[in-house]
Design a protein around this motif. Sequence first.
Motif: not given
Length: 280
Positions: A183-186, A195-202, A240-244
């Motif tokens: 699913g999309p969340e998976q 990817v490491p900490s400090g990465s971004y999701l757009a 919700r896709f950005f949870d955490g």
Amino acid sequence: MPDNLPTTTLEEAPVGVNAMIPNSARIMDYLLGGSANFASDRAVADNAFVNWPGDPGGVEGVKVDLHAARDVLGRIVGYLAGECGIRQFLDLASGVPTMGNTHEAARAVAAGCRVVYADNEPSVAAHGQYLLDSDPDTVFLDGDFRNPADILRRASATLDFSQPVGLILFGVLHFVEDDADPGPEQIVAQLLDAVPSGSYLALSHFAKDDTDTALNEMLTEMDKQTGDSVVRRTRSEVERFFDGMDIVPPGVVETELWRPAQGAAGPKPLPMWCGLARKR
Ligand SMILES: C[S@@+](CC[C@H](N)C(=O)[O-])C[C@H]1O[C@@H](n2cnc3c(N)ncnc32)[C@H](O)[C@@H]1O
């Protein structure tokens, strides 16, 4: 231009591409002014959007709105390369690199940024590979974003996954139903794990707007013609896709409201959310 490249004539469609069947990636290329589209794509777009609202309205209005939706990609990538110091990007379901592309926006801020694009539409991949052929730091993969492991493995020839990455999922998670496997969340979780900490999701994502019946009818008709199944989601469903993660202000908003350039035009009818967040 090589013989096997998508062109605008039906006779010259590359192997594996049925030019009679309209396709959303090629329709988008047409609306953005590219040449990787066929008569079937142009006919569907010209017919479906006759009543698109705005001034200009109709198919010319859609073109203006799509350019504006594309501009936000440039603003987000420019922000990542500038304020966040990101130097490598993975742009999934990128479409044809027609205009306003990730590598151009990133390099306008920081020379030498590396970019991997992936798309699973054969004519998009062929055109992308052709357009980016001479650039050693920009690679176009023929790949399905619903198989992140495969794309990550192949992208690792170009990107260093021990360093922060800008993950771009623009106009794409709405192709995945909640109960799909994965699913999309998976899919998002698998990408973020790599990817490491400090990465971004757009993200950008078609918005659910049940109030505008005429607009919904047009978009539904387009989905029917192209065979796409599009899941429109509410703002909180996209959040919700950005949870955490740490969401970058202004949060998940209509695309034209994400850090608009000074003097930018007001809201557009194209119902899209977008947002950016940092991995902790
Ligand atoms: C609406 S376009 C978005 C293009 C670009 N990301 C943008 O926002 O400007 C959607 C793209 O997703 C691609 N696509 C759809 N499903 C895909 C999949 N499972 N894997 C890879 N690409 C996919 C289509 O081929 C098309 O190019």
